[in-house]
Scaffold this active site. Structure first.
Site, short mmCIF file in Angstrom:
data_model
loop_
_atom_site.label_atom_id
_atom_site.label_comp_id
_atom_site.label_asym_id
_atom_site.label_seq_id
_atom_site.Cartn_x
_atom_site.Cartn_y
_atom_site.Cartn_z
N HIS A 319 0.87 -1.29 -0.04
CA HIS A 319 0.12 0.11 -0.08
C HIS A 319 0.93 1.28 -0.03
O HIS A 319 0.78 2.28 -0.73
CB HIS A 319 -1.01 0.00 1.24
N GLU A 320 1.77 1.38 0.93
CA GLU A 320 2.58 2.47 0.91
C GLU A 320 3.48 2.81 -0.25
O GLU A 320 3.77 3.82 -0.68
CB GLU A 320 3.37 2.43 2.32
N1 PHE Z 1 -1.63 7.90 4.42
C1 PHE Z 1 -1.42 6.85 5.40
C2 PHE Z 1 -1.82 5.51 4.32
O1 PHE Z 1 -2.99 5.50 4.25
C3 PHE Z 1 -2.20 6.69 6.54
C4 PHE Z 1 -1.91 7.86 7.47
C5 PHE Z 1 -2.81 8.91 7.78
C6 PHE Z 1 -0.72 7.77 8.23
C7 PHE Z 1 -2.36 9.92 8.69
C8 PHE Z 1 -0.53 8.57 9.27
C9 PHE Z 1 -1.40 9.68 9.57
O2 PHE Z 1 -1.06 4.94 4.06
ZN ZN Z 2 -2.98 5.08 2.11
#
Ligand code: PHE
Ligand code: ZN
Length: 880
Positions: A319-320
């Site tokens: 995902h990341e």
């Molecule tokens: N953007 C991150 C994700 O979904 C989630 C996230 C949001 C992490 C806010 C930390 C703070 O992959």
């Molecule tokens: Zn995300």
């Protein structure tokens, strides 16, 4: 301490030193305006210290030609910051003022360099937003609005800048210094200090900034991209955790290759880093080239992590990584567009996990999560569209609706377009919006442009909240050999949306012959887009069984007229595995709803269907485990007009016990079935382990002492955490001497491993017992319970809030406990505290006594002085 009280509370609550202006303001999507000033470049200089870090910044600012406002002031967001100095074009200035934490600087002309110096205290940062300390290391979390806790900046995703970052710190304390992009220089300075400088060539919004400094070691590897570039990969952890990083690294390489193959997306820098931290609010964060992870989604080995943990690590790593394109290269214009990156990226990670595992099992699990978390959200007071229209605190909108329903929306596009046209659309999307901050409309426009298909009608899925309900009835004319499918749709009102429009609903549909069990009308895609619609099937040579919403083609609730006998037949013959699972679930659900209303459950069809599933030679064990698991108590509650948790629990236990005694031998056989070695992570081996524990749970419902013995044996023999945790999960709900022994042995062996200790807490908080509230009250006083660590807090309070029967204990003590935890946690970490509010939100649906107690607790939280806007928003909306 800043006062964050609501301006709407009575006068008596207003502090003497009221904040300069309301802090709980509602932000609206329709109010979006382009930024007045742009910041094409920023240079940051950090002098690192755990208790005091100095941050010097230089912002190259220029007027935005697209801005409406040509005023003589620039607003730089800040949260808890005090400027130690401000410079304009190198000259100190005092032409600044503060407004609600923001820094306002008088600025005329077209372009300037602004210099700012602030000092922050990472050790005191319990919100874990901005720069904070965790276990002696320093790290950042900036999404959504954490960067403004590090320095003053236009902290919004449509301001993209090139970052140059220098940091200096003690070489012993912080041997490793990391930020986004490439390290361009480094060296030693006096007094055992050292420094490093980074440059990220890709302009990015401030929420993607990251910095890490600490005593870390790397698991290193490389990946060669499709165009032949070599990328250095590293997973950074504390030295002792190095042996637990291989699965994350392997997952990363699989994800990189998958994104090239399926989406044509190649990685774009020479380095990619993952850092694990023990204190983290969410799962992980996609900062450009420097992903920061909750250690729960990095660290795994056979002794300490379950099969589900391994799968989650692969999912989150992917995902990341996928965010590098869907999020970083193309980002969001404003936070209302959050699903642009999250819905799409969840769809991408779901497809990845399906491809590397078993697609039907993955689909079943994704739908289970959607129903457990998103459906209740959509039917309660916190319901909001995939693209919300307003918020008070954006952190509250990192929801299952934005993420998981958002992913279902993308999946519907994929279903309607087919894989080739969908891919043409995403190619165009990345092409057109690269380096830009885009909107959900831009995404749909690109899909339309790439595919040549008009998707306009589907856009209502972004704006209309609520789960559509579809009634389906099939009529068969035996003589004419024609079947007619009558469909009707309806969406209930949600907050702010009393009247709903019909939505386009793609339904994969087939007809199965009730006599032959054959697919008599092959699957076709019906798009229901009217309030009522009828569809004809020809050549229907025998009475048909309706197989609808196959593979869960739309995120809806189907209410189909099908008898238990028909469901039982479908459960055995449907050619779509998901539909088979679904028929089984529906069969169980119908019996459970009758039972929960005090009626006589028709257990026989359920027992027969489960028996047939267990005995089948063609079904794989993972599917069997999913198919024989009864719907959860909260899912049953969702089907009741008035919820009585005791009645639901009793009905479910009665059915489990009936299954456990009628199918004792089949369950024992499934429990005993051979498994491969504990380190075999193939889908087949995981399936065997899964079924072993699910089967044991059902045996336990009928014969607790036999199950306790078997569970203890499984626990003692286990050479992997899946079997060990599974056995303990069965034992915690039983009254048997083995229970205490196993809990103690587990604690004794693993109390030094925080992630495994979380499991120990969570298992007890999820126990199905009359005394769970007492147990949880004791756990909250346990010396290893710390509220400052989000994982630990969630393992007790979060898990307990999801334990339907225990949380809704008739004496109200479960409610009082969770409310106490929310109030206490809010003082430390509002974001995490606010995420524990939703279980209270459905109070209106409960029987009057519980409803009153739940409401009382919400009111008690709301009346707490100094409430954060995070909790304030969740609680007031839940009461409204
Ligand atoms: N953007 C991150 C994700 O979904 C989630 C996230 C949001 C992490 C806010 C930390 C703070 O992959
Ligand atoms: Zn995300």
């Amino acid at each position: 301490m800043a006062d964050v009280r609501s301006p709407t509370l009575p006068d008596a609550q207003t502090a003497v030193e009221a904040p300069p202006s309301p802090t709980h303001v509602t932000i609206r999507r329709e109010d979006y305006r382009p930024p007045d000033w742009l910041v094409p470049e920023i240079a940051l200089n950090f002098t690192l210290g755990i208790e005091s870090t100095r941050v010097q910044s230089k912002l190259q600012v220029e007027r935005n030609p697209e801005a409406a406002d040509k005023g003589d002031v620039i607003r730089l967001n800040g949260d808890g910051l005090k400027p130690a100095g401000v410079w304009i074009d190198g000259t100190p200035t005092d032409k600044w003022s503060m407004d609600c934490g923001d820094l306002l600087i008088e600025l005329s002309g077209e372009a300037h360099e602004i210099g700012i110096e602030v000092e922050i205290n990472p050790a005191a940062n319990t919100k874990l937003m901005g720069l904070y300390a965790s276990n002696g290391m320093l790290c950042t979390q900036c999404e959504a609005q954490g960067f403004r806790r590090i320095t003053f900046f236009p902290d919004r995703p449509d301001v993209l800048s090139k970052y140059r970052v220098r940091m200096e710190g003690d070489a012993g304390q912080f041997p490793i210094l990391l930020s986004n992009g490439n390290r361009i220089a480094h060296g030693d300075s006096a007094d055992g200090r050292h420094w490093a400088e980074f440059e990220d060539p890709f302009p990015k919004p401030s929420y993607l900034f990251a910095l890490v400094a600490g005593d870390l070691k790397a698991n290193r590897d490389t990946f060669t991209t499709m165009s032949g570039r070599k990328v250095d990969l590293a997973v950074w952890v504390r030295e002792a955790d190095l042996p637990k990083t291989q699965h994350a690294m392997d997952s990363l390489k699989l994800a990189m290759a998958w994104d090239e193959k399926v989406y044509g997306r190649e990685y774009d820098l020479d380095q990619f880093n993952i850092v694990a931290v023990g204190d983290f609010n969410m799962g992980a964060m996609e900062n450009k080239s420097l992903n920061i992870f909750n250690s729960a989604y990095v660290l795994a080995d056979q002794e300490t992590a379950t099969d589900a943990d391994f799968d989650n690590i692969a999912r989150v790593v992917a995902h990341e990584y996928f965010h590098n394109w869907s999020g970083d290269r193309v980002t969001c214009r404003d936070w209302f567009q959050l699903s642009l990156k999250e819905g799409f990226t969840v769809f991408r990670d779901q497809s990845f996990s399906a491809d590397v595992g078993s697609p039907p099992v993955k689909r079943i699990e994704d739908v289970r999560v959607l129903r457990a978390v998103q459906f209740p959200e959509d039917q309660g007071p916190l319901a909001h569209p995939v693209r919300p229209d307003s918020y008070i605190e954006i952190s509250n909108f990192y929801t299952a609706t934005v993420y998981n329903k958002g992913a279902e929306l993308i999946r519907m596009f994929h279903t309607v377009l087919g894989p080739e046209k969908f891919r043409a659309g995403t190619d165009l999307y990345f092409d057109r919006n690269d380096g830009k901050a885009a909107t959900c409309d831009d995404f749909v426009a690109a899909l339309e442009g790439g595919s040549g298909v008009d998707l306009e009608p589907f856009k209502i899925w972004y704006s209309q909240a609520g789960t559509p309900k579809v009634r389906a009835r099939i009529e068969h004319d035996a003589e004419a050999k024609i079947a007619t499918l009558h469909l009707e749709q309806h969406v209930d009102p949600t907050p702010g949306q009393p009247d709903k429009q019909p939505m386009p609903i793609p339904l994969r549909t087939a007809l199965i012959g009730s006599e032959t069990g054959h697919e008599i009308c092959p699957e076709r895609l019906i798009v229901l887009d009217q309030a009522r619609q009828s569809v004809m099937f020809e050549n229907v040579t025998e009475p048909p069984l309706l197989s609808i919403n196959r593979n869960f083609s739309a995120p809806i609730i189907v209410e189909a007229e099908r008898s238990p006998g028909e469901l039982e037949r479908l459960a055995q013959t449907d050619t779509d595995p998901f539909a088979r699972y679904e028929a089984m679930q529906e069969l169980m659900m119908r019996a459970l709803v009758v039972g929960a209303r005090g009626g006589d459950m028709d257990r026989e069809p359920v027992v027969r269907a489960i028996g047939a599933t267990l005995r089948s030679n063609s079904l794989d064990p993972a599917f069997k485990a999913d198919a024989i698991m009864l719907p959860s108590e909260s899912l049953i509650a969702d089907r009741m007009d008035v919820v009585d948790p005791d009645a639901i629990h009793a009905a479910r236990e009665e059915l489990r016990s009936a299954i456990g005694s009628a199918l004792h031998d089949e369950l024992i056989a499934a429990h005993r079935s051979d498994s491969a070695a504990g380190d075999d992570l193939s889908p087949a081996a995981k399936g065997v382990r899964r079924l072993r524990t699910v089967a044991l749970g059902l045996v336990g419902a009928a014969n607790p002492s036999e199950a306790a013995g078997l569970a203890k044996a499984q626990f003692d023999r286990a050479d992997n955490m899946t079997d060990r945790q599974g056995a303990l999960g069965v034992l915690v709900s039983l009254d048997a001497p083995e229970r205490e022994a196993a809990l103690e042995a587990f604690y004794h062996r693993f109390h030094d491993d925080p992630l495994v200790l979380d499991k120990w807490f969570a298992l007890q908080a999820s126990a199905q017992r009359a005394d769970t509230v007492d147990q949880v009250l004791r756990l909250a006083k346990h010396p290893d319970f710390v509220m400052t660590n989000p994982n630990r807090l969630r393992s007790v309070a979060g898990v307990f809030g999801a334990n339907h029967w225990a949380f809704h204990s008739a004496d109200g003590r479960g409610y009082a406990f969770l409310a106490d935890m929310i109030i206490a946690a809010d003082k430390l970490n509002p974001q995490v505290a606010a995420r524990m509010v939703p279980p209270f939100g459905r109070w209106r649906r409960f029987e009057p006594k519980r409803a009153a107690m739940m409401r009382q607790q919400l009111e008690r939280i709301a009346a707490t002085p100094g409430l954060s806007k995070d909790v304030y928003e969740q609680v007031t909306k839940s009461l409204a």
